[in-house]
Design a protein around this motif. Sequence first.
Motif, PDB file in Angstrom:
ATOM      1  N   VAL A 204      -7.095  -3.549   5.433  1.00 20.66           N
ATOM      2  CA  VAL A 204      -8.427  -3.015   5.751  1.00 20.66           C
ATOM      3  C   VAL A 204      -8.450  -1.490   5.822  1.00 20.66           C
ATOM      4  O   VAL A 204      -9.512  -0.879   5.630  1.00 20.66           O
ATOM      5  N   ALA A 205      -7.316  -0.831   6.116  1.00 20.41           N
ATOM      6  CA  ALA A 205      -7.330   0.628   6.259  1.00 20.41           C
ATOM      7  C   ALA A 205      -5.923   1.185   6.123  1.00 20.41           C
ATOM      8  O   ALA A 205      -4.931   0.451   6.210  1.00 20.41           O
ATOM      9  N   SER A 206      -5.843   2.487   5.923  1.00 20.36           N
ATOM     10  CA  SER A 206      -4.562   3.192   5.925  1.00 20.36           C
ATOM     11  C   SER A 206      -4.822   4.647   6.267  1.00 20.36           C
ATOM     12  O   SER A 206      -5.922   5.155   6.064  1.00 20.36           O
ATOM     13  N   TRP A 207      -3.798   5.308   6.815  1.00 22.91           N
ATOM     14  CA  TRP A 207      -3.911   6.746   7.076  1.00 22.91           C
ATOM     15  C   TRP A 207      -2.560   7.413   6.941  1.00 22.91           C
ATOM     16  O   TRP A 207      -1.519   6.770   6.920  1.00 22.91           O
ATOM     17  N   ASN A 208      -2.583   8.728   6.845  1.00 24.30           N
ATOM     18  CA  ASN A 208      -1.393   9.525   6.542  1.00 24.30           C
ATOM     19  C   ASN A 208      -0.495   9.724   7.755  1.00 24.30           C
ATOM     20  O   ASN A 208      -0.914   9.560   8.906  1.00 24.30           O
ATOM     21  N   ASN A 342      -3.851  20.383   5.428  1.00 25.66           N
ATOM     22  CA  ASN A 342      -3.976  20.871   4.052  1.00 25.66           C
ATOM     23  C   ASN A 342      -4.391  19.731   3.113  1.00 25.66           C
ATOM     24  O   ASN A 342      -4.136  18.574   3.375  1.00 25.66           O
ATOM     25  N   ARG A 343      -5.049  20.077   2.017  1.00 23.03           N
ATOM     26  CA  ARG A 343      -5.734  19.076   1.190  1.00 23.03           C
ATOM     27  C   ARG A 343      -4.834  17.969   0.646  1.00 23.03           C
ATOM     28  O   ARG A 343      -5.291  16.859   0.379  1.00 23.03           O
ATOM     29  N   ALA A 344      -3.548  18.233   0.502  1.00 23.91           N
ATOM     30  CA  ALA A 344      -2.682  17.253  -0.142  1.00 23.91           C
ATOM     31  C   ALA A 344      -2.398  16.036   0.738  1.00 23.91           C
ATOM     32  O   ALA A 344      -2.080  14.969   0.205  1.00 23.91           O
ATOM     33  N   TRP A 345      -2.508  16.151   2.055  1.00 25.46           N
ATOM     34  CA  TRP A 345      -1.933  15.114   2.899  1.00 25.46           C
ATOM     35  C   TRP A 345      -2.910  14.308   3.743  1.00 25.46           C
ATOM     36  O   TRP A 345      -2.712  13.090   3.894  1.00 25.46           O
ATOM     37  N   PRO A 346      -3.942  14.864   4.390  1.00 28.65           N
ATOM     38  CA  PRO A 346      -4.819  14.018   5.208  1.00 28.65           C
ATOM     39  C   PRO A 346      -5.491  12.922   4.380  1.00 28.65           C
ATOM     40  O   PRO A 346      -5.855  13.127   3.222  1.00 28.65           O
ATOM     41  N   SER A 347      -5.646  11.758   4.987  1.00 28.46           N
ATOM     42  CA  SER A 347      -6.317  10.666   4.283  1.00 28.46           C
ATOM     43  C   SER A 347      -6.720   9.588   5.271  1.00 28.46           C
ATOM     44  O   SER A 347      -6.083   9.412   6.311  1.00 28.46           O
ATOM     45  N   PHE A 348      -7.792   8.907   4.955  1.00 29.43           N
ATOM     46  CA  PHE A 348      -8.126   7.639   5.610  1.00 29.43           C
ATOM     47  C   PHE A 348      -8.821   6.811   4.540  1.00 29.43           C
ATOM     48  O   PHE A 348      -9.851   7.214   4.001  1.00 29.43           O
ATOM     49  N   MET A 349      -8.219   5.673   4.230  1.00 27.75           N
ATOM     50  CA  MET A 349      -8.783   4.793   3.221  1.00 27.75           C
ATOM     51  C   MET A 349      -9.187   3.470   3.849  1.00 27.75           C
ATOM     52  O   MET A 349      -8.540   2.982   4.773  1.00 27.75           O
ATOM     53  N   THR A 350     -10.281   2.901   3.334  1.00 23.76           N
ATOM     54  CA  THR A 350     -10.646   1.533   3.673  1.00 23.76           C
ATOM     55  C   THR A 350     -10.504   0.689   2.412  1.00 23.76           C
ATOM     56  O   THR A 350     -10.448   1.220   1.291  1.00 23.76           O
ATOM     57  N   TYR A 351     -10.440  -0.638   2.594  1.00 24.04           N
ATOM     58  CA  TYR A 351     -10.149  -1.537   1.479  1.00 24.04           C
ATOM     59  C   TYR A 351     -11.131  -2.706   1.488  1.00 24.04           C
ATOM     60  O   TYR A 351     -11.342  -3.343   2.525  1.00 24.04           O
ATOM     61  N   ASP A 352     -11.725  -2.957   0.329  1.00 23.64           N
ATOM     62  CA  ASP A 352     -12.719  -4.017   0.170  1.00 23.64           C
ATOM     63  C   ASP A 352     -12.104  -5.166  -0.628  1.00 23.64           C
ATOM     64  O   ASP A 352     -11.848  -5.035  -1.825  1.00 23.64           O
ATOM     65  N   GLY A 353     -11.888  -6.291   0.048  1.00 22.84           N
ATOM     66  CA  GLY A 353     -11.302  -7.446  -0.614  1.00 22.84           C
ATOM     67  C   GLY A 353     -12.298  -8.534  -0.934  1.00 22.84           C
ATOM     68  O   GLY A 353     -11.893  -9.671  -1.210  1.00 22.84           O
ATOM     69  N   SER A 354     -13.591  -8.185  -0.947  1.00 22.56           N
ATOM     70  CA  SER A 354     -14.611  -9.212  -1.168  1.00 22.56           C
ATOM     71  C   SER A 354     -14.525  -9.823  -2.561  1.00 22.56           C
ATOM     72  O   SER A 354     -14.825 -11.009  -2.736  1.00 22.56           O
ATOM     73  N   LEU A 366     -13.222  10.421   2.860  1.00 21.86           N
ATOM     74  CA  LEU A 366     -13.622  11.761   2.423  1.00 21.86           C
ATOM     75  C   LEU A 366     -12.880  12.076   1.130  1.00 21.86           C
ATOM     76  O   LEU A 366     -11.822  11.519   0.864  1.00 21.86           O
ATOM     77  N   ASP A 367     -13.417  13.009   0.371  1.00 19.28           N
ATOM     78  CA  ASP A 367     -12.794  13.377  -0.902  1.00 19.28           C
ATOM     79  C   ASP A 367     -11.673  14.383  -0.665  1.00 19.28           C
ATOM     80  O   ASP A 367     -11.916  15.523  -0.279  1.00 19.28           O
ATOM     81  N   PHE A 368     -10.446  13.928  -0.895  1.00 20.25           N
ATOM     82  CA  PHE A 368      -9.297  14.807  -0.781  1.00 20.25           C
ATOM     83  C   PHE A 368      -8.569  14.850  -2.110  1.00 20.25           C
ATOM     84  O   PHE A 368      -9.018  14.310  -3.106  1.00 20.25           O
ATOM     85  N   GLU A 369      -7.393  15.487  -2.108  1.00 21.35           N
ATOM     86  CA  GLU A 369      -6.693  15.761  -3.354  1.00 21.35           C
ATOM     87  C   GLU A 369      -6.145  14.500  -4.011  1.00 21.35           C
ATOM     88  O   GLU A 369      -6.167  14.355  -5.221  1.00 21.35           O
ATOM     89  N   ASN A 370      -5.633  13.574  -3.215  1.00 21.21           N
ATOM     90  CA  ASN A 370      -5.019  12.376  -3.764  1.00 21.21           C
ATOM     91  C   ASN A 370      -6.029  11.253  -3.944  1.00 21.21           C
ATOM     92  O   ASN A 370      -7.008  11.155  -3.197  1.00 21.21           O
ATOM     93  N   PRO A 371      -5.820  10.372  -4.915  1.00 19.06           N
ATOM     94  CA  PRO A 371      -6.757   9.273  -5.167  1.00 19.06           C
ATOM     95  C   PRO A 371      -6.654   8.207  -4.082  1.00 19.06           C
ATOM     96  O   PRO A 371      -5.652   8.142  -3.352  1.00 19.06           O
ATOM     97  N   PRO A 372      -7.666   7.343  -3.968  1.00 13.86           N
ATOM     98  CA  PRO A 372      -7.618   6.295  -2.939  1.00 13.86           C
ATOM     99  C   PRO A 372      -6.481   5.304  -3.137  1.00 13.86           C
ATOM    100  O   PRO A 372      -6.072   4.637  -2.194  1.00 13.86           O
TER     101      PRO A 372
END
Length: 389
Positions: A204-208, A342-354, A366-372
């Motif tokens: 459901v989620a992940s973070w750095n 710094n832009r390369a590292w912060p992240s919070f992703m959610t995941y849709d398994g519907s 949020l839009d950061f340097e790395n892809p979801p």
Amino acid sequence: MARRRLLPWRHRRDLTPPQRRRRRLAVRSTLAVCVLGAGTVGWSVGEALTYPGDDSTAARLAGWAREHELGFVVDKLENLQYEMDPPKVGGSLPSESLARMRRAAVAPPVAARDGLPLRSPMRPPVAPALAGEGVWRALVSAHGRPIVQGTYVRPDAAHTSYEAAVAWVSAKDSRFQLHPGLREPGGSFAVPPSIPKGQRAGLVASWNGGFKITDGGSRGGFLLAGKTAGELRDGAASEVFYRDGSIRIGVWGRDLRMTPEVVGVRQCLDLMVDGGRVVPDIDNDSKWGATDQSRMYVARSGVGVTAEGDVIMVVGQALSARTLAELMERAGAVRAMPLDMNRAWPSFMTYDGSRTPDDPAPTNILDFENPPERYYNQATRDFVAVYAR
């Protein structure tokens, strides 16, 4: 009589045959050392530019420099770049950010089920609030319950053209798993440095993760499945992971200690929020990053827990140490710690398994340097994955 010292500017014709031989040997040895050094550096940089993962070239080069005791050069360059192009003061949010924020204002209400409603609106730092600002919406639901919720706010009254995202994760509805990174902390762990296929159902989620363990930047250690990198430090802010899938955040040696139920520990600096309040030394320039970076408004992330044990996660595009801490406090954190910046590292992703439960689609909050998809691939640095129970 003492032998005359062989100086490099003496012409060859002024040298005796033994001196010419010694010079020839010295020149060849020096060239060999230079070639070997250049080759070693070239191989090392080349390896840093080609290791697996989604890191940008700039992030790879900066990481290589820090790994080779050149962090002071990276810090100086980052400071110079910041001075030349500081974050904008004033202005309005871009249209995409406004649209993202306003979606909460028009979203249909989620009915409470089993005692889990949407959270009460968060008071934004900037008044008057924009439509949808501080209003929580369901990001991920499981078993009909909005177990991951999120909202967007402007971080402070000066930087009104930037956005910060705040997420809340229901602890009793979730399992938390610490993962190592391929290069940070590196080494060999039983847990992979990615979320591979076959281990994504219920995600459901992940973070750095936080500051680097290997160069001492985190001022703490990393433990996973009985293996330790660095050294666990008493007094360090710590994410602690337990055998039953739960997580706690606090001060190692005060709130949290090693027990047979602990399977993972990730330490980073000190608490930013303690006892429900921002710590008194939050403006200490040397405490929350390299020189002057505590006061810099840059991309940052932090994580905390509420009094009920639920998780608060904040990521922002232009945050100082203080504004990051204040956002975590406003969101209800009673203890909270910094993660990376710094832009390369912060992240919070959610995941849709519907649509594909075994391979849920990731989305950046949020839009950061790395892809979801960054944690579906080999991750350079450690991270946390969250699963629905």
